[in-house]
Design a protein around this motif. Structure first.
Motif, PDB file in Angstrom:
ATOM      1  N   ASN A 172     -14.821  -5.634   8.459  1.00  0.00           N
ATOM      2  CA  ASN A 172     -15.840  -6.097   7.507  1.00  0.00           C
ATOM      3  C   ASN A 172     -15.341  -7.311   6.718  1.00  0.00           C
ATOM      4  O   ASN A 172     -15.401  -7.356   5.492  1.00  0.00           O
ATOM      5  CB  ASN A 172     -16.250  -4.973   6.551  1.00  0.00           C
ATOM      6  CG  ASN A 172     -16.811  -3.764   7.270  1.00  0.00           C
ATOM      7  OD1 ASN A 172     -17.547  -3.917   8.252  1.00  0.00           O
ATOM      8  ND2 ASN A 172     -16.446  -2.563   6.826  1.00  0.00           N
TER       9      ASN A 172
ATOM     10  N   ASP B  46     -11.841  -4.957   4.562  1.00  0.00           N
ATOM     11  CA  ASP B  46     -11.366  -3.576   4.527  1.00  0.00           C
ATOM     12  C   ASP B  46     -10.085  -3.475   5.341  1.00  0.00           C
ATOM     13  O   ASP B  46     -10.026  -3.959   6.474  1.00  0.00           O
ATOM     14  CB  ASP B  46     -12.422  -2.622   5.096  1.00  0.00           C
ATOM     15  CG  ASP B  46     -13.662  -2.539   4.225  1.00  0.00           C
ATOM     16  OD1 ASP B  46     -13.545  -2.823   3.014  1.00  0.00           O
ATOM     17  OD2 ASP B  46     -14.745  -2.222   4.754  1.00  0.00           O
TER      18      ASP B  46
ATOM     19  N   TRP C 146       0.841  -1.190   0.000  1.00  0.00           N
ATOM     20  CA  TRP C 146       0.000   0.000   0.000  1.00  0.00           C
ATOM     21  C   TRP C 146       0.881   1.247   0.000  1.00  0.00           C
ATOM     22  O   TRP C 146       2.011   1.236   0.461  1.00  0.00           O
ATOM     23  CB  TRP C 146      -0.956   0.008   1.203  1.00  0.00           C
ATOM     24  CG  TRP C 146      -0.293   0.097   2.539  1.00  0.00           C
ATOM     25  CD1 TRP C 146       0.334  -0.876   3.215  1.00  0.00           C
ATOM     26  CD2 TRP C 146      -0.211   1.274   3.373  1.00  0.00           C
ATOM     27  NE1 TRP C 146       0.822  -0.427   4.417  1.00  0.00           N
ATOM     28  CE2 TRP C 146       0.498   0.900   4.553  1.00  0.00           C
ATOM     29  CE3 TRP C 146      -0.656   2.586   3.249  1.00  0.00           C
ATOM     30  CZ2 TRP C 146       0.758   1.795   5.573  1.00  0.00           C
ATOM     31  CZ3 TRP C 146      -0.396   3.478   4.276  1.00  0.00           C
ATOM     32  CH2 TRP C 146       0.299   3.089   5.417  1.00  0.00           C
TER      33      TRP C 146
ATOM     34  N   GLY D 250      -8.248   0.664   1.913  1.00  0.00           N
ATOM     35  CA  GLY D 250      -9.082   0.203   0.806  1.00  0.00           C
ATOM     36  C   GLY D 250      -9.574  -1.203   1.053  1.00  0.00           C
ATOM     37  O   GLY D 250      -9.362  -1.798   2.112  1.00  0.00           O
ATOM     38  N   ARG D 251     -10.270  -1.734   0.057  1.00  0.00           N
ATOM     39  CA  ARG D 251     -10.812  -3.092   0.129  1.00  0.00           C
ATOM     40  C   ARG D 251      -9.778  -4.070  -0.429  1.00  0.00           C
ATOM     41  O   ARG D 251      -9.246  -3.876  -1.519  1.00  0.00           O
ATOM     42  CB  ARG D 251     -12.105  -3.200  -0.684  1.00  0.00           C
ATOM     43  CG  ARG D 251     -12.813  -4.551  -0.571  1.00  0.00           C
ATOM     44  CD  ARG D 251     -13.444  -4.735   0.767  1.00  0.00           C
ATOM     45  NE  ARG D 251     -14.131  -6.019   0.901  1.00  0.00           N
ATOM     46  CZ  ARG D 251     -14.664  -6.464   2.017  1.00  0.00           C
ATOM     47  NH1 ARG D 251     -14.597  -5.717   3.116  1.00  0.00           N
ATOM     48  NH2 ARG D 251     -15.261  -7.637   2.073  1.00  0.00           N
TER      49      ARG D 251
ATOM     50  N   LYS E 104      -8.553   4.383   6.418  1.00  0.00           N
ATOM     51  CA  LYS E 104      -8.910   3.206   5.626  1.00  0.00           C
ATOM     52  C   LYS E 104      -8.079   3.211   4.348  1.00  0.00           C
ATOM     53  O   LYS E 104      -8.090   4.169   3.591  1.00  0.00           O
ATOM     54  CB  LYS E 104     -10.394   3.211   5.288  1.00  0.00           C
ATOM     55  CG  LYS E 104     -10.824   2.022   4.434  1.00  0.00           C
ATOM     56  CD  LYS E 104     -12.329   2.061   4.141  1.00  0.00           C
ATOM     57  CE  LYS E 104     -12.736   0.912   3.231  1.00  0.00           C
ATOM     58  NZ  LYS E 104     -14.190   0.940   2.921  1.00  0.00           N
TER      59      LYS E 104
ATOM     60  N   SER F 138      -8.991  -7.949  -1.649  1.00  0.00           N
ATOM     61  CA  SER F 138      -9.621  -9.191  -2.106  1.00  0.00           C
ATOM     62  C   SER F 138      -8.697 -10.359  -1.838  1.00  0.00           C
ATOM     63  O   SER F 138      -7.493 -10.277  -2.073  1.00  0.00           O
ATOM     64  CB  SER F 138      -9.937  -9.119  -3.606  1.00  0.00           C
ATOM     65  OG  SER F 138     -10.857  -8.082  -3.880  1.00  0.00           O
TER      66      SER F 138
ATOM     67  N   TRP G 220      -7.504  -1.177   7.399  1.00  0.00           N
ATOM     68  CA  TRP G 220      -7.319   0.081   8.106  1.00  0.00           C
ATOM     69  C   TRP G 220      -5.923   0.095   8.719  1.00  0.00           C
ATOM     70  O   TRP G 220      -5.414  -0.953   9.130  1.00  0.00           O
ATOM     71  CB  TRP G 220      -8.349   0.224   9.238  1.00  0.00           C
ATOM     72  CG  TRP G 220      -9.737   0.538   8.746  1.00  0.00           C
ATOM     73  CD1 TRP G 220     -10.634  -0.318   8.195  1.00  0.00           C
ATOM     74  CD2 TRP G 220     -10.380   1.813   8.779  1.00  0.00           C
ATOM     75  NE1 TRP G 220     -11.790   0.313   7.858  1.00  0.00           N
ATOM     76  CE2 TRP G 220     -11.671   1.648   8.224  1.00  0.00           C
ATOM     77  CE3 TRP G 220     -10.006   3.079   9.234  1.00  0.00           C
ATOM     78  CZ2 TRP G 220     -12.571   2.689   8.102  1.00  0.00           C
ATOM     79  CZ3 TRP G 220     -10.912   4.125   9.122  1.00  0.00           C
ATOM     80  CH2 TRP G 220     -12.174   3.928   8.554  1.00  0.00           C
TER      81      TRP G 220
END
Length: 804
Positions: A768, A775, A717, A731-732, A729, A734, A777
């Protein structure tokens, strides 16, 4: 977890390489490697029928796969099954190439007498003109046998019967994936004593226990070779009837003259048949050695064989999670191999299973490590006997002020003993609540452990008085704790509040002071990482700097003539030389513990043959004034045809050592450039690795009840530059593959570990969490600069029998 790679050969020419990590290649749908101590080894795999490369795989093709230790194992396809349902699948069954070939090669007449196993194996292979060669052969002593118009495999079986040992077949391959040699290794025993523990709710998902008494005997008659008559024929077999054994003279048991059998009195008392008068009689059998002519040796062989059948044959079948394979090799301490001695702990049987046993069969799923199956046999002993020995020793050592490692050992020992005790509960007005280890009304074997709860408090008994009453010596009442002995670390404080409502541990009116020692912190439960050492005003981590040679070595590594860095491979290359001795690299490091463990992985790029070759660690040690103390060294001569070698050594530094220089070197007595490669070097302290660290595994992972799904991943990141105390945050994220649908009692656990130099400046947390991702954080503890950051992740899907 890396996908296995299969090399497919036809007519000894490489046709195809199968791996799920090669883009657009023929995919591997399933792949299992099954090995047994008995010598049975097979590989099964399946592929899609409708792929263009599927045509290259047929019966008779060779399949070579590298096992978990990098050894090339050769197989030949003997069966194919094509399945047509929703998908078109071809399933293949193989057997070992050596077995397939050596069953068809005949030994006409070889009679190795009074020789070693290497000579016998060499003569058998030579007589048959086999392409297979003698590889690694351990010293198995002297013996004799005859092989007369039999297959080579039959001859190898006779060698194993006479000399003992366990066999492995392998091949070697060059950089062009050509097979360069075929070898037969004969080891005294496969595997090693690892200390590996399979524990239910950790990596043991199913266990079945089998007890077989069909072949149990408590005494044996012995029969040797037939006695030669005057006509040259052989008649009645020899016995040990006239041989006398006496325990008083050091023999294993008493055997009088005139007795044609030998019995085991301990086995008789435990397993013999009952007589009408309450005594026991032997379970008899017959032992025959077709070649033995010496009655005294026949008696010894008969006794030795009796020791293998004088108790029930107990085996365990287990479904386990292959944590080593699931982690891509990161959890090397969780490795299990054929022949290893391991521990099994399952407290869900009527009688807890706590045994040390040998792995006699592994059925390893190379695509799904949660589906690996083990069979354990040759049960070595109940862990309870080990606990009893340790308990007596620990009680001598643990006292107020002892190092915490001894205390943790005592706690672990007492916990094991506690879990093995019985629990018979009585509730009435007289007893209050009374728990005993055996029923109260057991007259023959009355209980001797008890815990009683009444309104005044709790008391514990660890025995009985001569009059039969319980020996109550530990009491917990409103006035405090009274006990004969309390094993603990040194506690000197006015006030200790532990575990308040907020989950904090508060030590009031004082500081934490460590005198004459240091604090070690690990990010893994088994202390397998480099760790952090806090000593005085210094914080040290990675005392072996640049251990994986990820970066071009600079000042941290010192090169000796004949060694260089290969930037493309990220390895250190070591030249061979007929005239130069050891070459390699060295590094200085500060010493904070009296003991450390070092590991180095070497790869040998040429066939050694008879060329002397060795690898070593060599240490120069210095005290605080720079005076050189005694050197330490550890050298290992490499076995013939060894291609990968892990050098492993625990070093005790000389007293007073504060600084050391480690040399990691190899020696190859032939002029060859890059004869060896040094792939990585590790150094870590292990003196105070305790059960407490093991218990640091998150409870939702440690308490897995059945078949978890596991996957590892890496997150990169971009930090924009964050100040202290920022919550953001990212991001999401996968998952690499979607988890299966959760049950009502299940969940997905995600563990995130920042790994950059400023990894301690921020915390990464998931939120989540769902089957497809979560997500991310980050919470900054100190300022984090701009630029790319990296996080390692581990995700588990687990189900619980109950909420924790």
């Amino acid at each position: 977890m890396r996908s296995p790679t299969l090399y497919i050969f036809k007519d000894e020419q490489l046709q195809l390489v199968i791996s799920n990590e090669i883009e657009n290649s023929l995919p591997l749908l399933s792949c299992r490697l099954k090995e047994a101590i008995s010598g049975e080894v097979s590989l099964t795999f399946s592929i899609p029928s409708d792929h263009s490369d599927s045509q290259y795989i047929r019966e008779g093709c060779w399949v070579v796969i590298r096992d978990m230790d990098g050894v090339c194992r050769p197989f030949v396809i003997i069966e194919e099954n094509e399945v047509h349902d929703e998908n078109l699948i071809r399933e293949f069954t193989t057997e070992e190439l050596a077995v397939n070939e050596l069953n068809d090669e005949i030994v006409t007449d070889v009679r190795p007498q009074n020789t070693d196993a290497r000579d016998a194996l060499t003569r058998i292979l030579s007589n048959a003109g086999s392409r297979w060669q003698v590889g690694i052969v351990d010293d198995l002593g002297i013996a004799s046998t005859n092989v007369y118009y039999e297959s080579v495999m039959s001859g190898i079986q006779k060698i194993i019967e006479k000399w003992g040992g366990e066999i492995r077949f392998r091949v070697t391959m060059d950089s062009q994936n050509r097979i360069t040699g075929r070898y037969i290794d004969l080891f005294k025993q496969l595997g090693r004593k690892t200390g590996k523990r399979f524990e239910y709710r950790k990596d043991l998902t199913k266990v079945e226990r089998y007890v077989d008494m069909k072949s149990l005997k408590t005494a044996l008659f012995g029969r040797g070779k037939g006695e030669e008559t005057d006509s040259g024929e052989y008649g009645r077999r020899i016995t040990f009837k006239d041989v006398v054994w006496s325990k008083a003279k050091g023999d294993p048991t008493d055997k009088p003259a005139g007795q044609e059998w030998v019995g085991d009195p301990n086995a008789l008392q435990q397993w013999g048949h009952w007589n009408d008068d309450g005594t026991r009689r032997h379970r008899f059998g017959v032992f025959i050695d077709e070649e033995e002519t010496d009655p005294a040796k026949l008696l010894k062989k008969t006794w030795d064989h009796l020791q293998t059948i004088n108790k029930p044959h107990v085996t365990y079948k287990m479904d386990v999670i292959d944590l080593e394979y699931a982690s891509g090799g990161e959890l090397k301490h969780e490795a299990v191999r054929l022949g290893d001695s391991v521990y099994v702990i399952d407290k869900n049987f009527a009688h807890d299973i706590r045994v040390e046993a040998r792995v006699i069969e592994i059925d390893r799923d190379l695509l799904d490590p949660t589906q690996t199956k083990l069979v354990l046999g040759n049960v070595i002993g109940d862990i309870g006997s080990l606990v009893k020995r340790l308990q007596d020793e620990l009680r001598k050592k643990v006292s107020v002020g002892d190092p915490i490692s001894w205390l943790e050992g005592a706690i672990e020992t007492e916990n094991l003993q506690f879990e093995r005790s019985g629990a018979y509960v009585y509730i009435n007005n007289e007893d209050g609540i009374l728990t005993t280890n055996r029923p109260k009304n057991d007259i023959d074997n009355p209980p001797d452990l008890a815990v009683q709860i009444r309104s005044a408090g709790v008391r514990i008994a660890a025995g009985r008085n001569p009059d039969g009453s319980y020996r109550w010596r530990t009491l917990l009442t409103g006035n405090g704790l009274i006990a004969d002995a309390i094993a603990t670390g040194r506690i000197r404080t006015d006030s200790v509040d532990i575990g308040d409502d907020a989950g904090r541990v508060l030590i009031s009116k004082g500081n934490i002071i460590i005198k004459g020692g240091s604090l070690e912190v690990y990010s893994t439960s088994d202390a397998s990482d480099n760790g952090v050492l806090i000593k005085g005003n210094r914080i040290t981590t990675n005392f072996i700097k640049n251990p994986n040679f990820d970066n071009t070595p600079g000042e941290e590594w010192i090169f000796k003539e004949g060694s260089r860095y290969n930037s493309s491979k990220k390895v250190i290359e070591l030249d061979g030389s007929e005239t130069r001795d050891y070459t390699g690299v060295s590094q200085y490091f500060d010493v904070y513990h009296p003991r450390a463990t070092f590991q180095a992985l070497f790869k040998i790029n040429v066939t050694i043959g008879s060329t002397p070759a060795a690898v070593r660690f060599y240490f120069w040690n210095y005290d605080k004034d720079g005076n050189r103390l005694a050197d330490k060294s550890y050298t290992v001569p490499l076995p013939l045809y060894q291609d990968i070698y892990l050098l492993n050594r625990t070093i005790d530094f000389p007293v007073g050592t504060t600084r050391s220089r480690v040399y990691v070197q190899g020696d190859f007595k032939r002029d060859v450039t890059a004869a060896m490669e040094l792939h990585w070097v590790k150094g870590f302290y292990e003196e105070y690795v305790t059960q407490q660290q093991i218990d640091m595994i998150p409870v939702d992972v440690h308490s897995v009840q059945a078949k978890p799904e596991i996957q590892q991943f890496n997150i990169r990141w971009q930090s924009p530059g964050l100040g202290s105390g920022v919550e953001r945050k990212v991001g999401r994220i996968s998952f690499n593959r979607r988890f299966s649908t959760l049950s009502s009692s299940g969940r997905i656990a995600v563990v995130l570990t920042p790994i950059n130099v400023d990894s301690s400046y921020y915390v990464a947390r998931p939120a989540n969490i769902a089957e497809d991702g979560f997500d991310l954080w980050v919470y900054t503890l100190r300022s984090v600069g701009s630029g790319e950051r990296e996080i390692n992740g581990l995700a588990y899907r687990v189900d619980y029998l109950a909420h924790i």
